[in-house]
Scaffold this active site. Structure first.
Site, PDB file in Angstrom:
ATOM      1  N   LYS A  87     -69.803  45.191  64.792  1.00  0.00           N
ATOM      2  CA  LYS A  87     -69.617  44.154  63.795  1.00  0.00           C
ATOM      3  C   LYS A  87     -70.845  43.988  62.910  1.00  0.00           C
ATOM      4  O   LYS A  87     -70.754  43.505  61.783  1.00  0.00           O
ATOM      5  CB  LYS A  87     -69.352  42.810  64.479  1.00  0.00           C
ATOM      6  CG  LYS A  87     -68.107  42.710  65.288  1.00  0.00           C
ATOM      7  CD  LYS A  87     -68.054  41.285  65.889  1.00  0.00           C
ATOM      8  CE  LYS A  87     -67.091  41.178  67.023  1.00  0.00           C
ATOM      9  NZ  LYS A  87     -67.181  39.816  67.640  1.00  0.00           N
ATOM     10  N   ASP A 130     -82.323  51.032  66.124  1.00  0.00           N
ATOM     11  CA  ASP A 130     -83.172  50.566  67.219  1.00  0.00           C
ATOM     12  C   ASP A 130     -83.496  51.767  68.118  1.00  0.00           C
ATOM     13  O   ASP A 130     -84.344  52.580  67.777  1.00  0.00           O
ATOM     14  CB  ASP A 130     -82.400  49.451  67.934  1.00  0.00           C
ATOM     15  CG  ASP A 130     -83.234  48.643  68.913  1.00  0.00           C
ATOM     16  OD1 ASP A 130     -84.332  48.215  68.541  1.00  0.00           O
ATOM     17  OD2 ASP A 130     -82.783  48.440  70.047  1.00  0.00           O
ATOM     18  N   LYS A 151     -86.353  49.884  63.155  1.00  0.00           N
ATOM     19  CA  LYS A 151     -87.388  49.517  64.138  1.00  0.00           C
ATOM     20  C   LYS A 151     -87.899  50.791  64.791  1.00  0.00           C
ATOM     21  O   LYS A 151     -87.493  51.125  65.918  1.00  0.00           O
ATOM     22  CB  LYS A 151     -86.774  48.645  65.240  1.00  0.00           C
ATOM     23  CG  LYS A 151     -86.310  47.261  64.840  1.00  0.00           C
ATOM     24  CD  LYS A 151     -85.833  46.549  66.109  1.00  0.00           C
ATOM     25  CE  LYS A 151     -85.273  45.195  65.873  1.00  0.00           C
ATOM     26  NZ  LYS A 151     -84.721  44.618  67.123  1.00  0.00           N
ATOM     27  N   PHE A 197     -86.691  40.470  67.648  1.00  0.00           N
ATOM     28  CA  PHE A 197     -85.245  40.303  67.739  1.00  0.00           C
ATOM     29  C   PHE A 197     -84.781  39.497  66.527  1.00  0.00           C
ATOM     30  O   PHE A 197     -85.181  38.352  66.353  1.00  0.00           O
ATOM     31  CB  PHE A 197     -84.832  39.612  69.037  1.00  0.00           C
ATOM     32  CG  PHE A 197     -83.361  39.753  69.293  1.00  0.00           C
ATOM     33  CD1 PHE A 197     -82.848  40.875  69.919  1.00  0.00           C
ATOM     34  CD2 PHE A 197     -82.476  38.770  68.856  1.00  0.00           C
ATOM     35  CE1 PHE A 197     -81.485  41.032  70.124  1.00  0.00           C
ATOM     36  CE2 PHE A 197     -81.102  38.910  69.055  1.00  0.00           C
ATOM     37  CZ  PHE A 197     -80.617  40.045  69.698  1.00  0.00           C
ATOM     38  N   VAL A 198     -83.956  40.115  65.702  1.00  0.00           N
ATOM     39  CA  VAL A 198     -83.541  39.480  64.448  1.00  0.00           C
ATOM     40  C   VAL A 198     -82.058  39.111  64.456  1.00  0.00           C
ATOM     41  O   VAL A 198     -81.273  39.690  65.217  1.00  0.00           O
ATOM     42  CB  VAL A 198     -83.845  40.393  63.236  1.00  0.00           C
ATOM     43  CG1 VAL A 198     -85.327  40.640  63.096  1.00  0.00           C
ATOM     44  CG2 VAL A 198     -83.079  41.713  63.343  1.00  0.00           C
ATOM     45  N   ASP A 249     -76.064  39.351  65.107  1.00  0.00           N
ATOM     46  CA  ASP A 249     -75.872  38.197  66.002  1.00  0.00           C
ATOM     47  C   ASP A 249     -76.843  38.151  67.170  1.00  0.00           C
ATOM     48  O   ASP A 249     -77.498  39.137  67.514  1.00  0.00           O
ATOM     49  CB  ASP A 249     -74.454  38.235  66.588  1.00  0.00           C
ATOM     50  CG  ASP A 249     -74.333  39.271  67.710  1.00  0.00           C
ATOM     51  OD1 ASP A 249     -74.705  40.449  67.482  1.00  0.00           O
ATOM     52  OD2 ASP A 249     -73.910  38.911  68.823  1.00  0.00           O
ATOM     53  N   ARG A 281     -74.306  35.238  62.711  1.00  0.00           N
ATOM     54  CA  ARG A 281     -73.866  36.308  61.793  1.00  0.00           C
ATOM     55  C   ARG A 281     -73.699  35.783  60.369  1.00  0.00           C
ATOM     56  O   ARG A 281     -73.797  36.525  59.398  1.00  0.00           O
ATOM     57  CB  ARG A 281     -72.516  36.891  62.238  1.00  0.00           C
ATOM     58  CG  ARG A 281     -72.559  37.669  63.550  1.00  0.00           C
ATOM     59  CD  ARG A 281     -71.268  38.463  63.717  1.00  0.00           C
ATOM     60  NE  ARG A 281     -71.063  38.941  65.077  1.00  0.00           N
ATOM     61  CZ  ARG A 281     -71.595  40.080  65.565  1.00  0.00           C
ATOM     62  NH1 ARG A 281     -72.339  40.855  64.808  1.00  0.00           N
ATOM     63  NH2 ARG A 281     -71.354  40.432  66.813  1.00  0.00           N
TER      64      ARG A 281
HETATM   65  P1  IMP Z   1     -79.359  51.341  68.905  1.00  0.00           P
HETATM   66  O1  IMP Z   1     -78.164  52.113  69.347  1.00  0.00           O
HETATM   67  O2  IMP Z   1     -80.284  51.027  70.045  1.00  0.00           O
HETATM   68  O3  IMP Z   1     -80.089  51.969  67.736  1.00  0.00           O
HETATM   69  O4  IMP Z   1     -78.855  49.907  68.524  1.00  0.00           O
HETATM   70  C1  IMP Z   1     -78.498  49.498  67.303  1.00  0.00           C
HETATM   71  C2  IMP Z   1     -77.684  48.236  67.474  1.00  0.00           C
HETATM   72  O5  IMP Z   1     -78.276  47.345  68.420  1.00  0.00           O
HETATM   73  C3  IMP Z   1     -77.638  47.487  66.179  1.00  0.00           C
HETATM   74  O6  IMP Z   1     -76.571  47.930  65.369  1.00  0.00           O
HETATM   75  C4  IMP Z   1     -77.468  46.069  66.655  1.00  0.00           C
HETATM   76  O7  IMP Z   1     -76.100  45.813  66.844  1.00  0.00           O
HETATM   77  C5  IMP Z   1     -78.176  46.027  67.989  1.00  0.00           C
HETATM   78  N1  IMP Z   1     -79.531  45.469  67.824  1.00  0.00           N
HETATM   79  C6  IMP Z   1     -80.711  46.120  67.824  1.00  0.00           C
HETATM   80  N2  IMP Z   1     -81.738  45.299  67.597  1.00  0.00           N
HETATM   81  C7  IMP Z   1     -81.205  44.072  67.423  1.00  0.00           C
HETATM   82  C8  IMP Z   1     -81.753  42.770  67.074  1.00  0.00           C
HETATM   83  O8  IMP Z   1     -82.959  42.585  66.859  1.00  0.00           O
HETATM   84  N3  IMP Z   1     -80.845  41.764  66.961  1.00  0.00           N
HETATM   85  C9  IMP Z   1     -79.509  41.912  67.162  1.00  0.00           C
HETATM   86  N4  IMP Z   1     -78.951  43.107  67.438  1.00  0.00           N
HETATM   87  C10 IMP Z   1     -79.778  44.171  67.573  1.00  0.00           C
END
Ligand code: IMP
Ligand code: MG
Length: 171
Positions: free
Chosen positions: A37, A100, A128, A149-150, A156, A162
């Protein structure tokens, strides 16, 4: 408690530039696939910025979930729902909120390549880099952020925030 990190004006200015950057490197009729989402607000603004830059993208969405209901990643990416139809032979631009660990983007890229996409590019609002676990980078990045953490602008914390029109940090 939340505090503003990136204002509405700064988001708008950067997303206007992203549309121009994307229009210089991607085919006009690229298929934008927003990841749900978290990517829903960014995708909505980005396709209108692409329109301003003269592009005519198709738009679809795919729902992934990688975080459970807390701030800690489950480390596992799940597909919840369907893969968009007619991927075969298309040029795709994946649009997501945050890069992330990189697992979500790596997973989505593999899915589209596996379904015969011609080329897969990506545009991520917040990068990040300090958190990366998979060796992957985005083609277009809105802002680089620290390991915070944003929330807001589609993103969310336990399904809250959101709706915020700006990016904020949760303490
Ligand atoms: P990745 O697969 O670890 O790169 O995760 C990416 C997903 O993790 C993003 O699309 C977000 O949904 C979630 N995510 C990563 N960091 C944050 C944050 O700081 N706040 C909220 N959701 C996050
Ligand atoms: Mg996400």
């Amino acid at each position: 408690m939340i505090s503003e990190l990136i204002s509405q004006d700064d988001l708008k200015a950067r997303i206007d530039m992203l549309g121009v950057e994307i229009s210089k490197e991607c085919p006009k009729d690229i298929l934008v696939i927003g990841l749900l989402k978290g990517g829903f607000v960014f995708t909505a603004d980005l396709v209108r910025s692409m329109d301003k830059a003269g592009m005519t993208p198709n738009v679809d969405f795919m729902r992934l979930s990688s975080y459970g209901s807390s701030k800690k990643s489950s480390g596992e990416v799940l597909l919840s729902g369907n893969i968009p139809a007619n991927i075969n032979g298309r040029d795709i631009l994946i649009v997501d909120d945050i890069l992330d660990s990189g697992k979500s983007l790596a997973y989505a890229t593999d899915v589209f390549k596996g379904h015969g996409a011609n080329n897969v590019m990506s545009c991520i609002l917040l990068d990040k880099p300090a958190r990366r676990e998979v060796d992957i980078s985005a083609d277009f990045i809105g802002f680089e952020v620290e390991n915070l953490f944003v929330v807001g602008y589609g993103i969310d914390y336990n399904e809250k925030y959101r709706h915020l029109p700006y990016i904020a940090v949760v303490d």
